[in-house]
Design a protein around this motif. Sequence first.
Motif, PDB file in Angstrom:
ATOM      1  N   ASP A  18       4.105  13.546   1.487  1.00 50.74           N
ATOM      2  CA  ASP A  18       5.305  12.518   1.549  1.00 50.74           C
ATOM      3  C   ASP A  18       5.616  11.995   3.093  1.00 50.74           C
ATOM      4  O   ASP A  18       5.671  12.953   3.805  1.00 50.74           O
ATOM      5  N   VAL A  19       5.497  10.806   3.273  1.00 52.66           N
ATOM      6  CA  VAL A  19       5.722  10.385   4.798  1.00 52.66           C
ATOM      7  C   VAL A  19       7.099   9.814   4.667  1.00 52.66           C
ATOM      8  O   VAL A  19       7.522   9.021   5.615  1.00 52.66           O
ATOM      9  N   MET A  33      11.319  -1.214  -1.086  1.00 55.76           N
ATOM     10  CA  MET A  33      10.820  -0.632  -2.666  1.00 55.76           C
ATOM     11  C   MET A  33      11.918  -0.343  -3.403  1.00 55.76           C
ATOM     12  O   MET A  33      11.885  -0.658  -4.604  1.00 55.76           O
ATOM     13  N   MET A  34      13.143  -0.058  -2.843  1.00 60.06           N
ATOM     14  CA  MET A  34      14.346  -0.005  -3.636  1.00 60.06           C
ATOM     15  C   MET A  34      14.876  -1.372  -4.160  1.00 60.06           C
ATOM     16  O   MET A  34      15.628  -1.484  -5.087  1.00 60.06           O
ATOM     17  N   ASP A  45       0.813  -1.162  -0.148  1.00 57.13           N
ATOM     18  CA  ASP A  45       0.103  -0.140  -0.069  1.00 57.13           C
ATOM     19  C   ASP A  45       0.869   1.474  -0.247  1.00 57.13           C
ATOM     20  O   ASP A  45       0.305   2.337   0.326  1.00 57.13           O
ATOM     21  N   TRP A  46       2.073   1.214  -0.474  1.00 59.25           N
ATOM     22  CA  TRP A  46       2.909   2.263  -0.491  1.00 59.25           C
ATOM     23  C   TRP A  46       3.411   2.573  -1.735  1.00 59.25           C
ATOM     24  O   TRP A  46       3.444   1.524  -2.860  1.00 59.25           O
ATOM     25  N   LYS A  47       4.075   3.824  -2.268  1.00 62.05           N
ATOM     26  CA  LYS A  47       4.478   4.166  -3.438  1.00 62.05           C
ATOM     27  C   LYS A  47       5.568   5.300  -3.436  1.00 62.05           C
ATOM     28  O   LYS A  47       5.553   6.059  -2.405  1.00 62.05           O
ATOM     29  N   MET A  48       6.600   5.040  -4.020  1.00 70.85           N
ATOM     30  CA  MET A  48       7.657   5.979  -3.931  1.00 70.85           C
ATOM     31  C   MET A  48       7.713   6.665  -5.299  1.00 70.85           C
ATOM     32  O   MET A  48       8.117   5.853  -6.424  1.00 70.85           O
ATOM     33  N   HIS A  49       7.688   7.977  -5.395  1.00 66.78           N
ATOM     34  CA  HIS A  49       7.845   8.685  -6.708  1.00 66.78           C
ATOM     35  C   HIS A  49       9.262   9.121  -6.948  1.00 66.78           C
ATOM     36  O   HIS A  49       9.818   9.839  -6.090  1.00 66.78           O
ATOM     37  N   PHE A  50       9.766   8.920  -8.090  1.00 67.20           N
ATOM     38  CA  PHE A  50      11.124   9.571  -8.382  1.00 67.20           C
ATOM     39  C   PHE A  50      11.014  10.898  -9.119  1.00 67.20           C
ATOM     40  O   PHE A  50      11.685  11.605  -9.294  1.00 67.20           O
ATOM     41  N   ILE A  51       9.997  10.808 -10.044  1.00 68.14           N
ATOM     42  CA  ILE A  51       9.438  11.811 -11.218  1.00 68.14           C
ATOM     43  C   ILE A  51       7.964  12.070 -10.878  1.00 68.14           C
ATOM     44  O   ILE A  51       7.407  11.162 -10.765  1.00 68.14           O
ATOM     45  N   TRP A  52       7.628  13.598 -10.631  1.00 66.31           N
ATOM     46  CA  TRP A  52       6.240  13.927 -10.412  1.00 66.31           C
ATOM     47  C   TRP A  52       5.700  14.363 -11.721  1.00 66.31           C
ATOM     48  O   TRP A  52       6.235  15.308 -12.364  1.00 66.31           O
ATOM     49  N   SER A  64      11.152   6.026   6.901  1.00 65.68           N
ATOM     50  CA  SER A  64      12.342   5.729   6.015  1.00 65.68           C
ATOM     51  C   SER A  64      12.573   4.325   5.660  1.00 65.68           C
ATOM     52  O   SER A  64      13.232   4.050   4.564  1.00 65.68           O
ATOM     53  N   TRP A  65      12.067   3.567   6.758  1.00 66.66           N
ATOM     54  CA  TRP A  65      12.537   2.026   6.218  1.00 66.66           C
ATOM     55  C   TRP A  65      11.936   1.657   5.000  1.00 66.66           C
ATOM     56  O   TRP A  65      12.430   0.491   4.428  1.00 66.66           O
ATOM     57  N   LEU A  66      10.803   2.134   4.557  1.00 67.58           N
ATOM     58  CA  LEU A  66      10.217   1.728   3.430  1.00 67.58           C
ATOM     59  C   LEU A  66      11.234   1.728   2.004  1.00 67.58           C
ATOM     60  O   LEU A  66      10.854   1.004   1.318  1.00 67.58           O
TER      61      LEU A  66
END
Length: 474
Positions: A430-431, A442-443, A395-402, A436-438
């Motif tokens: 942004d959480v 994700m990476m 249920d998480w998402k990391m954006h590199f480009i917006w 930061s453990w996420l």
Amino acid sequence: MPLCAGAVQAANSAKPNIVFILADNLGYGELGVYGGGILRGAPTPRIDALASQGMRLLNFNVEAQCSPSRSALMTGRFSMRSGTYAVPVGGQTDGLTLWEITIAELLSGQGYRTGMWGKWHLGSAEARLPTGQGFDEWYGIPRTYDEAMWTAQNQSNSMWPSFGNKQGWNADVVAPEPIYEARKGQKPRQVGTLNLQARLTMEAGITDHAVAFIQKNAREGTPFFAYVSSSMVHMPVLPNPEFAGKTGNGDWADCLAEMDARTGQILDAIRDAGIEDNTIVIFASDNGPEATDPWQGDSGPWRGTYFTATEASLRAPFIIRWPGRIPAGTVSNDIVHIVDMYPTLAAVAGAKVPTDRAIDGVNQLAFFEGKQPHSNREGFPAYVADRLSAVKWHDWKMHFIWQENMYDAPITLAEPRIINLLTDLKEERDVGAKASWLATPMMKIVYDWEASLKKYPPIKMGTPDPYTPATSRH
């Protein structure tokens, strides 16, 4: 000793038929069962009823554009691998190389008859049309429906005003898109030209061909794969005259009503042929909603449009029905990706996926059948064209480009932005600093993906046939 003809037919009849209806640019918030329907000007009773008879996904993910999603469906591979990561620009070599093995080819190898109707968008050259990529028959167009507007560019009317330039579209400079009928092993036959008038009747033609295919193969007891590439609701969003004015809420609502009715025709054909219990029906969309005025779609609770990595772009409707095998009325928010359809449908048919290339899809059959509570997928990398724009994990998402709208310029973020998709559906907060453990899980998806690109170098867009894979690097 070879099996007798009767035994072969009996073995084939045990294989389930597969009908895959893929809507075009149908946003998350359009169908009644996804919160649209009458809120969008037209109820969708047939599709809503289909959802109640099977499983509905709330987190079915696609790629950001039409060609990439269709490529992912056909190959089980993210489009970055196959050189189909963006809608092709006119004049270039486009589509899938013949080295790719499509789901139609896998199913054909298991005795399935395969048919496709509608937009292909995975190759304009004759060898790369559907009947060169595993389909026994095809009716439709090689590219996209907005080319129907070429013939209207110099007309002065409210929807397509004159551009004020005498150098408008000219068929001698750029030919209109053909409408083809084709059979495997035969030269495609042009049966029409895509213009605004033809656009109005495309959905009827697609449906009629699909219904005839279903009826014929049901009579013969032959398992089949019917890929119904719906023309709705791709721009220009114009209804068949039979549906024009039907809702009283404009062209868009009339098209939504037509799409629902055409889906009903296909469902009726399956029922009337007596094959409902042995037929898997899937209804999905290839993309998030249209962003172009006056045909904007609706993204439901999500933010953005297609051609971005927002949830509105990545999440699409998905319904699957298989009576007696998939529990009715099931709803899930687990992640499933369109690439997963390739190994899942291969498993249904008893086919083996290729082992000489990277296959990104995972088999979701046990999940669909309720034999396990969760999806076999935890996340995936999300590209927009050739830009790694985001990654999803649970249920998480990391954006590199917006990028929120397809017409916005993509902005590379100074630091990745992490979103909780359960508490922030609009992707506004942004959480990352608090969680930061996420970054680690994700990476890992990103690093594993990058490693696979080294092992299996991707095909460059525009690569001609014949294609031979580059030597993998370990």
